[in-house]
Design a protein around this motif. Structure first.
Motif, short mmCIF file in Angstrom:
data_model
loop_
_atom_site.label_atom_id
_atom_site.label_comp_id
_atom_site.label_asym_id
_atom_site.label_seq_id
_atom_site.Cartn_x
_atom_site.Cartn_y
_atom_site.Cartn_z
N VAL A 70 0.85 -1.19 0.00
CA VAL A 70 0.00 0.00 0.00
C VAL A 70 0.88 1.24 0.00
CG1 VAL A 70 -1.90 -1.15 1.19
CG2 VAL A 70 -0.16 0.07 2.52
N SER A 71 0.30 2.37 -0.32
CA SER A 71 1.05 3.62 -0.39
C SER A 71 1.32 4.15 1.02
CB SER A 71 0.25 4.66 -1.17
OG SER A 71 -0.92 5.02 -0.45
N PRO A 72 2.38 4.98 1.15
CA PRO A 72 2.65 5.61 2.45
C PRO A 72 1.45 6.41 2.95
CG PRO A 72 4.55 5.84 1.01
CD PRO A 72 3.43 5.29 0.17
N GLU A 73 0.73 7.04 2.02
CA GLU A 73 -0.44 7.83 2.41
C GLU A 73 -1.51 6.94 3.04
OE1 GLU A 73 2.01 9.82 -0.42
OE2 GLU A 73 0.97 7.90 -0.62
N THR A 74 -1.65 5.73 2.51
CA THR A 74 -2.64 4.79 3.07
C THR A 74 -2.27 4.40 4.49
OG1 THR A 74 -3.20 3.90 0.89
CG2 THR A 74 -3.70 2.53 2.79
N ILE A 75 -0.98 4.17 4.72
CA ILE A 75 -0.52 3.81 6.06
C ILE A 75 -0.75 4.97 7.02
CG2 ILE A 75 1.47 3.19 7.48
CD1 ILE A 75 2.61 1.72 5.09
N MET A 76 -0.43 6.18 6.61
CA MET A 76 -0.63 7.35 7.46
C MET A 76 -2.10 7.53 7.80
SD MET A 76 2.27 8.64 8.16
CE MET A 76 1.55 10.08 8.93
N ARG A 77 -2.95 7.37 6.81
CA ARG A 77 -4.39 7.51 7.04
C ARG A 77 -4.90 6.42 7.98
NH1 ARG A 77 -5.46 8.26 2.23
NH2 ARG A 77 -5.95 6.12 1.57
N ALA A 78 -4.35 5.22 7.81
CA ALA A 78 -4.76 4.09 8.66
C ALA A 78 -4.37 4.33 10.11
CB ALA A 78 -4.13 2.80 8.15
N LEU A 79 -3.19 4.88 10.34
CA LEU A 79 -2.76 5.17 11.71
C LEU A 79 -3.71 6.15 12.38
CD1 LEU A 79 1.12 5.55 11.31
CD2 LEU A 79 -0.12 3.66 12.37
N GLN A 129 -6.85 6.74 11.60
CA GLN A 129 -8.16 6.12 11.79
C GLN A 129 -8.13 5.15 12.97
OE1 GLN A 129 -8.60 4.52 7.82
NE2 GLN A 129 -9.98 6.17 7.20
N ALA A 130 -7.07 4.35 13.06
CA ALA A 130 -6.97 3.39 14.16
C ALA A 130 -6.86 4.10 15.50
CB ALA A 130 -5.77 2.47 13.93
N ALA A 131 -6.06 5.17 15.53
CA ALA A 131 -5.91 5.93 16.77
C ALA A 131 -7.23 6.55 17.21
CB ALA A 131 -4.86 7.02 16.58
N ALA A 132 -8.11 6.81 16.23
CA ALA A 132 -9.42 7.40 16.52
C ALA A 132 -10.47 6.33 16.83
CB ALA A 132 -9.88 8.25 15.34
N GLY A 133 -10.04 5.07 16.85
CA GLY A 133 -10.96 4.00 17.20
C GLY A 133 -11.75 3.44 16.04
N GLN A 134 -11.31 3.74 14.81
CA GLN A 134 -12.03 3.27 13.63
C GLN A 134 -11.41 1.97 13.10
OE1 GLN A 134 -12.23 6.41 10.70
NE2 GLN A 134 -12.51 7.98 12.26
N LEU A 135 -12.22 1.21 12.35
CA LEU A 135 -11.74 -0.01 11.71
C LEU A 135 -11.10 0.36 10.38
CD1 LEU A 135 -11.62 -3.13 11.73
CD2 LEU A 135 -13.79 -3.13 10.51
N VAL A 136 -9.89 -0.15 10.16
CA VAL A 136 -9.14 0.17 8.94
C VAL A 136 -9.09 -1.08 8.07
CG1 VAL A 136 -6.97 1.04 8.00
CG2 VAL A 136 -7.73 1.75 10.29
N LEU A 137 -9.93 -1.14 7.07
CA LEU A 137 -9.99 -2.32 6.22
C LEU A 137 -10.46 -1.89 4.83
CD1 LEU A 137 -9.39 -5.29 6.88
CD2 LEU A 137 -11.84 -5.66 7.16
N ALA A 138 -9.67 -2.22 3.81
CA ALA A 138 -10.06 -1.90 2.44
C ALA A 138 -11.40 -2.58 2.13
CB ALA A 138 -9.00 -2.37 1.46
#
Length: 206
Positions: A108-117, A119-128
């Motif tokens: 995945v792109s670096p941007e996807t990883i940053m966005r996932a971090l 979202q996860a820190a905010a308590g959201q589920l990170v799944l394509a």
């Protein structure tokens, strides 16, 4: 908000690459890193990161799923994102059921990883979306339950052993092996040895 991240991967070069990725991100702080699941749990207990970025395969000892479950049992519990090269449905489902907040592939792109971090820190589920669909399908599909002997036969089958070789390894007759194979084919809903191995791999049985 700055997100505190713990990197967990058994390959130092991967951890180095991830550190380089986050080096110029003002909103990400690498709290530490670990090469095994056991080290990850100990580090998380001490460092209290917001998110743990964890590989699925960690060599000897705890794998990413077991590590996720142990991390989620901590107080406070960090969010866990699995970052791996493996995309088998069974692995994804096991990780989510263990409490992972997300599952990403390493391409995945670096941007996807940053966005996932974030979202996860905010308590959201990170799944394509496509992975979410596969997880949902896996939960709807009846779980395959095998006996200990069927697991042994399946493992040898996956290693390419013939009926005669399986019989010798398990100290049973070839007729008994054929009976086990018939039962396996029925439970896995397949008609051939190759399809049995393929389905077993999808289910995480071998």
């Amino acid at each position: 908000m700055t997100i505190s991240v713990l990197l967990v991967d058994d390959h130092p070069i991967v951890r180095t690459g991830l550190r380089a990725l986050f080096a110029h991100q003002d909103d990400v702080d690498i709290a530490g890193e670990a090469g095994t699941g056991e080290q990850a749990v100990a580090a998380a207990r001490m460092l209290r990161p917001d998110v743990v970025l964890c590989d699925l395969r960690l060599g000897e000892g705890m794998d990413g799923v077991a590590t996720t479950a142990a991390l989620r049992a901590l107080d406070p519990a960090p969010a866990v994102i699995i970052l791996t090269t493996y995309d088998r449905d069974a692995d994804i489902l096991r990780a989510i059921e263990a409490g992972a907040a997300g599952y990403l592939l390493k391409d995945v792109s670096p941007e996807t990883i940053m966005r996932a971090l974030a979202q996860a820190a905010a308590g959201q589920l990170v799944l394509a979306p496509e992975l979410a669909e596969r997880v949902a399908a896996g939960r709807r599909r009846p779980q395959v339950r095998l006996t200990e002997r069927e697991h042994e036969v399946l493992g040898l089958l996956g290693a390419g052993a013939s009926n005669r070789e399986i019989a010798r390894a398990l100290f049973v007759t070839e007729a008994t092996v054929k009976t086990h194979l018939v039962n396996l084919f029925g439970k896995l809903q397949v008609e051939s040895r190759a399809k049995a191995v393929s389905r077993a791999q999808e289910e995480g049985l071998i």
